[in-house]
Scaffold this motif. Sequence first.
Motif, PDB file in Angstrom:
ATOM      1  N   MET A 106      38.517  36.289  32.948  1.00  0.00           N
ATOM      2  CA  MET A 106      39.654  35.617  33.592  1.00  0.00           C
ATOM      3  C   MET A 106      39.254  35.006  34.922  1.00  0.00           C
ATOM      4  SD  MET A 106      42.991  37.979  32.834  1.00  0.00           S
ATOM      5  CE  MET A 106      43.469  38.389  31.144  1.00  0.00           C
ATOM      6  N   LEU A 107      38.469  35.739  35.710  1.00  0.00           N
ATOM      7  CA  LEU A 107      38.020  35.206  36.987  1.00  0.00           C
ATOM      8  C   LEU A 107      36.987  34.101  36.794  1.00  0.00           C
ATOM      9  CD1 LEU A 107      37.688  38.397  39.241  1.00  0.00           C
ATOM     10  CD2 LEU A 107      39.690  36.983  38.759  1.00  0.00           C
ATOM     11  N   ASP A 108      36.065  34.272  35.845  1.00  0.00           N
ATOM     12  CA  ASP A 108      35.017  33.267  35.604  1.00  0.00           C
ATOM     13  C   ASP A 108      35.610  31.937  35.129  1.00  0.00           C
ATOM     14  OD1 ASP A 108      33.132  35.114  36.347  1.00  0.00           O
ATOM     15  OD2 ASP A 108      32.591  35.688  34.292  1.00  0.00           O
ATOM     16  N   THR A 109      36.777  31.993  34.424  1.00  0.00           N
ATOM     17  CA  THR A 109      37.400  30.771  33.906  1.00  0.00           C
ATOM     18  C   THR A 109      38.553  30.302  34.789  1.00  0.00           C
ATOM     19  OG1 THR A 109      38.907  32.059  32.506  1.00  0.00           O
ATOM     20  CG2 THR A 109      36.792  31.368  31.534  1.00  0.00           C
ATOM     21  N   ASN A 110      38.645  30.839  36.001  1.00  0.00           N
ATOM     22  CA  ASN A 110      39.734  30.470  36.921  1.00  0.00           C
ATOM     23  C   ASN A 110      41.108  30.715  36.319  1.00  0.00           C
ATOM     24  OD1 ASN A 110      37.544  29.626  38.378  1.00  0.00           O
ATOM     25  ND2 ASN A 110      38.034  27.445  38.309  1.00  0.00           N
ATOM     26  N   GLY A 111      41.232  31.739  35.492  1.00  0.00           N
ATOM     27  CA  GLY A 111      42.513  32.090  34.902  1.00  0.00           C
ATOM     28  C   GLY A 111      42.800  31.462  33.554  1.00  0.00           C
ATOM     29  N   PHE A 125      48.676  37.005  38.944  1.00  0.00           N
ATOM     30  CA  PHE A 125      48.017  36.816  40.229  1.00  0.00           C
ATOM     31  C   PHE A 125      46.597  37.381  40.100  1.00  0.00           C
ATOM     32  CE2 PHE A 125      52.509  36.879  41.025  1.00  0.00           C
ATOM     33  CZ  PHE A 125      52.709  35.892  41.992  1.00  0.00           C
ATOM     34  N   LEU A 126      45.608  36.494  40.144  1.00  0.00           N
ATOM     35  CA  LEU A 126      44.205  36.876  39.970  1.00  0.00           C
ATOM     36  C   LEU A 126      43.460  36.631  41.284  1.00  0.00           C
ATOM     37  CD1 LEU A 126      43.668  35.014  36.573  1.00  0.00           C
ATOM     38  CD2 LEU A 126      44.633  37.294  36.938  1.00  0.00           C
ATOM     39  N   HIS A 127      42.540  37.527  41.620  1.00  0.00           N
ATOM     40  CA  HIS A 127      41.845  37.405  42.902  1.00  0.00           C
ATOM     41  C   HIS A 127      40.376  37.756  42.764  1.00  0.00           C
ATOM     42  CE1 HIS A 127      41.240  37.302  47.203  1.00  0.00           C
ATOM     43  NE2 HIS A 127      40.755  38.538  47.176  1.00  0.00           N
ATOM     44  N   ASP A 128      39.533  36.871  43.260  1.00  0.00           N
ATOM     45  CA  ASP A 128      38.097  37.102  43.322  1.00  0.00           C
ATOM     46  C   ASP A 128      37.737  37.295  44.793  1.00  0.00           C
ATOM     47  OD1 ASP A 128      35.354  37.142  43.249  1.00  0.00           O
ATOM     48  OD2 ASP A 128      35.180  35.496  41.813  1.00  0.00           O
ATOM     49  N   ALA A 129      37.495  38.544  45.186  1.00  0.00           N
ATOM     50  CA  ALA A 129      37.242  38.850  46.592  1.00  0.00           C
ATOM     51  C   ALA A 129      35.922  38.280  47.086  1.00  0.00           C
ATOM     52  CB  ALA A 129      37.269  40.365  46.795  1.00  0.00           C
ATOM     53  N   HIS A 130      34.978  37.982  46.177  1.00  0.00           N
ATOM     54  CA  HIS A 130      33.664  37.490  46.597  1.00  0.00           C
ATOM     55  C   HIS A 130      33.712  36.006  46.950  1.00  0.00           C
ATOM     56  CE1 HIS A 130      31.831  41.282  45.474  1.00  0.00           C
ATOM     57  NE2 HIS A 130      32.437  41.225  44.293  1.00  0.00           N
ATOM     58  N   ALA A 131      34.602  35.236  46.325  1.00  0.00           N
ATOM     59  CA  ALA A 131      34.616  33.789  46.548  1.00  0.00           C
ATOM     60  C   ALA A 131      34.998  33.382  47.980  1.00  0.00           C
ATOM     61  CB  ALA A 131      35.479  33.109  45.494  1.00  0.00           C
ATOM     62  N   VAL A 133      38.905  33.623  46.438  1.00  0.00           N
ATOM     63  CA  VAL A 133      39.841  32.670  45.862  1.00  0.00           C
ATOM     64  C   VAL A 133      40.904  33.438  45.084  1.00  0.00           C
ATOM     65  CG1 VAL A 133      38.388  32.371  43.825  1.00  0.00           C
ATOM     66  CG2 VAL A 133      40.074  30.626  44.386  1.00  0.00           C
ATOM     67  N   THR A 134      42.103  32.891  45.061  1.00  0.00           N
ATOM     68  CA  THR A 134      43.213  33.495  44.320  1.00  0.00           C
ATOM     69  C   THR A 134      43.818  32.449  43.396  1.00  0.00           C
ATOM     70  OG1 THR A 134      43.730  35.035  46.120  1.00  0.00           O
ATOM     71  CG2 THR A 134      45.481  34.608  44.520  1.00  0.00           C
ATOM     72  N   CYS A 206      48.345  26.360  36.813  1.00  0.00           N
ATOM     73  CA  CYS A 206      47.585  27.296  37.635  1.00  0.00           C
ATOM     74  C   CYS A 206      47.491  26.726  39.045  1.00  0.00           C
ATOM     75  CB  CYS A 206      46.185  27.507  37.059  1.00  0.00           C
ATOM     76  SG  CYS A 206      45.086  28.472  38.143  1.00  0.00           S
ATOM     77  N   VAL A 207      47.800  27.549  40.031  1.00  0.00           N
ATOM     78  CA  VAL A 207      47.640  27.173  41.437  1.00  0.00           C
ATOM     79  C   VAL A 207      46.438  27.938  41.983  1.00  0.00           C
ATOM     80  CG1 VAL A 207      48.672  27.133  43.723  1.00  0.00           C
ATOM     81  CG2 VAL A 207      50.106  26.732  41.711  1.00  0.00           C
ATOM     82  N   GLU A 208      45.465  27.213  42.471  1.00  0.00           N
ATOM     83  CA  GLU A 208      44.266  27.817  43.037  1.00  0.00           C
ATOM     84  C   GLU A 208      44.353  27.780  44.558  1.00  0.00           C
ATOM     85  OE1 GLU A 208      39.969  27.072  41.654  1.00  0.00           O
ATOM     86  OE2 GLU A 208      40.118  25.947  43.537  1.00  0.00           O
ATOM     87  N   LEU A 209      44.164  28.935  45.202  1.00  0.00           N
ATOM     88  CA  LEU A 209      44.216  29.042  46.659  1.00  0.00           C
ATOM     89  C   LEU A 209      42.839  29.422  47.175  1.00  0.00           C
ATOM     90  CD1 LEU A 209      47.499  31.153  46.741  1.00  0.00           C
ATOM     91  CD2 LEU A 209      47.313  28.699  47.083  1.00  0.00           C
ATOM     92  N   ARG A 210      42.229  28.466  47.877  1.00  0.00           N
ATOM     93  CA  ARG A 210      40.860  28.687  48.366  1.00  0.00           C
ATOM     94  C   ARG A 210      40.750  28.141  49.795  1.00  0.00           C
ATOM     95  NH1 ARG A 210      35.921  29.020  45.346  1.00  0.00           N
ATOM     96  NH2 ARG A 210      37.073  28.323  43.494  1.00  0.00           N
ATOM     97  N   ALA A 211      40.397  29.007  50.732  1.00  0.00           N
ATOM     98  CA  ALA A 211      40.217  28.619  52.136  1.00  0.00           C
ATOM     99  C   ALA A 211      41.441  27.890  52.686  1.00  0.00           C
ATOM    100  CB  ALA A 211      38.964  27.749  52.282  1.00  0.00           C
ATOM    101  N   GLY A 212      42.613  28.380  52.333  1.00  0.00           N
ATOM    102  CA  GLY A 212      43.843  27.800  52.848  1.00  0.00           C
ATOM    103  C   GLY A 212      44.272  26.509  52.181  1.00  0.00           C
TER     104      GLY A 212
END
Length: 359
Positions: A106-111, A125-131, A133-134, A206-212
């Motif tokens: 799920m994380l590798d395919t961005n959901g 709600f999916l979250h990759d703490a290493h990126a 990104v949510t 899908c809404v991707e949240l990365r660095a604001g």
Amino acid sequence: DGFAKHRTDIGAGAFIGTNSSLVAPVKIGDGAYIGSGSVITRDVPADALAVERSQQTVKEGWAKRLREMRLARKKGAVLGKLFTRSEEGVSSAAPQTLGESDSRVMLDTNGRHLIESFWGRYVAFLHDAHAPVTWVVRDPSGGLPCYLARRRGVDLYFSCIDDVADLLEAPLEVNWPYLRASVCFLREHSSGTALRAITQVLAGECVELRAGVAKRFFYWDPLAIANTEVMEDPRQAAAAMRQCVRDVVHAWASRYAHVLLSLSGGLDSSIVLACLKDAPSRPRITCFHYYPLGADLDERAFARAAAAQAGLELIERPRDSSFSLQPLLTVRRAPEPTNYPYFLEHSRLDAQLAAEHGA
């Protein structure tokens, strides 16, 4: 019903007995008495006595199924109900905690894996703490609302505006162009709502949240699906449709011990009834039908025929077209228009029947 919020009005001098439950929306008149231990689902007139006690019903595992499904190692959560797809075309309820493999994919395919390998009524709600990104993913049916508002740099995702009303800047400004388009059935497929400060995650989006920064993608496109692997043979298409409908009904039936089915007399509800009857989980089925008081559009004969074929009793209730608009004053607030006529005419009757039969 666990999602919608309604109001209970208690008149002056009313007496509510110990351990009584008032199921909103309901009104208790002035000076009315409610017997101890009663579950009240209908209005009680002034100076009247209401007593209602039914046999206790226990639904094993109900609360556990209601809670969210978690991804492995706190990689996110899925709110709602989720089913797994299989190569054999037989769906089953997803486990309470998804496995490490599914969670990682799920994380590798961005959901995207969530929509391709699962289905249901959910917001994830999916979250990759290493990126870091949510991702916020709403299922293609759009059955569970997912609204978004920003307050002091924080994104608030919610399904009921009353839950976040105290956090929003008041007053909220009405989005009049959106509202006019909705009334005229000319609303475009957009993330806007009838309130300017509130947007929504659309079905299959899908809404991707990365660095604001937020980016939006559609993982489910009905037009693209309709042009992929086109079935030219009507018999093949009919067989595929039949298998899909039976699988979906069987999967949903497996989540409930008792199903209350509105049998309209039309084709759709009759098909659902036929699928429920041969569901492997064998749920208890209660059928009901609303009929008009006039002579036109009376489809009781068709509803009776479907119920008789299934070997079930049909509850028949008259439909009063002169319903009151008063309940509109207590309807829960929402960022966009909803089906108020159905709420006024049917929702309370549906809730009453469900309470009476434990469905």
